[in-house]
Design a protein around this motif. Structure first.
Motif, PDB file in Angstrom:
ATOM      1  N   ASN A 267       0.816  -1.210   0.000  1.00 44.54           N
ATOM      2  CA  ASN A 267       0.000   0.000   0.000  1.00 44.54           C
ATOM      3  C   ASN A 267       0.848   1.257   0.000  1.00 44.54           C
ATOM      4  N   LYS A 268       1.938   1.266   0.774  1.00 45.01           N
ATOM      5  CA  LYS A 268       2.837   2.428   0.787  1.00 45.01           C
ATOM      6  C   LYS A 268       3.507   2.604  -0.569  1.00 45.01           C
ATOM      7  N   PHE A 269       3.895   1.489  -1.165  1.00 45.13           N
ATOM      8  CA  PHE A 269       4.559   1.541  -2.462  1.00 45.13           C
ATOM      9  C   PHE A 269       3.597   2.039  -3.546  1.00 45.13           C
ATOM     10  N   ILE A 270       2.400   1.487  -3.562  1.00 51.39           N
ATOM     11  CA  ILE A 270       1.404   1.895  -4.565  1.00 51.39           C
ATOM     12  C   ILE A 270       0.990   3.346  -4.343  1.00 51.39           C
ATOM     13  N   GLY A 271       0.860   3.755  -3.096  1.00 52.95           N
ATOM     14  CA  GLY A 271       0.485   5.135  -2.789  1.00 52.95           C
ATOM     15  C   GLY A 271       1.514   6.143  -3.246  1.00 52.95           C
ATOM     16  N   LYS A 272       2.783   5.757  -3.246  1.00 61.34           N
ATOM     17  CA  LYS A 272       3.834   6.679  -3.687  1.00 61.34           C
ATOM     18  C   LYS A 272       4.011   6.678  -5.196  1.00 61.34           C
ATOM     19  N   VAL A 273       3.600   5.618  -5.864  1.00 58.85           N
ATOM     20  CA  VAL A 273       3.823   5.515  -7.298  1.00 58.85           C
ATOM     21  C   VAL A 273       2.645   6.064  -8.103  1.00 58.85           C
ATOM     22  N   VAL A 274       1.440   5.921  -7.592  1.00 54.28           N
ATOM     23  CA  VAL A 274       0.250   6.397  -8.290  1.00 54.28           C
ATOM     24  C   VAL A 274       0.078   7.889  -7.989  1.00 54.28           C
ATOM     25  N   HIS A 275      -0.072   8.693  -9.043  1.00 52.23           N
ATOM     26  CA  HIS A 275      -0.169  10.145  -8.883  1.00 52.23           C
ATOM     27  C   HIS A 275      -1.436  10.667  -9.547  1.00 52.23           C
ATOM     28  N   TYR A 276      -1.971  11.755  -8.959  1.00 47.92           N
ATOM     29  CA  TYR A 276      -3.092  12.441  -9.582  1.00 47.92           C
ATOM     30  C   TYR A 276      -2.611  13.155 -10.841  1.00 47.92           C
TER      31      TYR A 276
END
Length: 135
Positions: A98-107
């Motif tokens: 979740n931390k990894f995906i949260g940092k890679v996915v951007h608005y």
């Protein structure tokens, strides 16, 4: 009496349709840019339904309904941004993932277009006092 600023309303509706349907909302590294339909289909269809009802109210000159659905669309857009944020940060059961995906996915810039559209829709209807000339 309610007065509508037609240019704000029509530009806001066009921008909202562009933001919901074609503008990229998220940048996913491997898959590329995602619009709202690729992000979550329920959010996409509910957003289009609210926008369609608001457009119908504008076309039949039901300005109270248009103002109401503009406010509903604003609240829905805020909830939608929060839902996409929480969905991208809580995608799996693993905290590391979740931390990894949260940092890679951007608005992406689609959210800015949606914000401008919502603000134009909110400011398109104003309440004005009827002025009767006294002579």
């Amino acid at each position: 009496m309610l007065i509508v600023r037609k240019t704000n309303a029509y530009i806001g509706l066009i921008l909202a349709i562009i933001a919901i349907s074609v503008a990229p909302m998220l940048r996913v590294p491997i898959k590329g840019n995602w619009n709202l339909y690729q992000t979550d289909t329920r959010l996409f269809f509910i957003s289009f339904a609210i926008l369609a009802i608001a457009t119908f109210c504008l076309l039949i000159r039901q300005l109270r309904g248009f103002k109401l659905f503009s406010i509903v669309f604003f609240i829905w857009s805020v909830l939608m941004a929060g839902a996409v944020y929480f969905q991208s940060n809580n995608y799996t059961k693993s905290a590391f993932a979740n931390k990894f995906i949260g940092k890679v996915v951007h608005y992406q810039w689609g959210w800015i277009v949606l914000l401008v559209a919502v603000l134009l829709l909110l400011t398109s209807v104003k309440k004005e006092q009827l002025k009767i000339p006294t002579t």
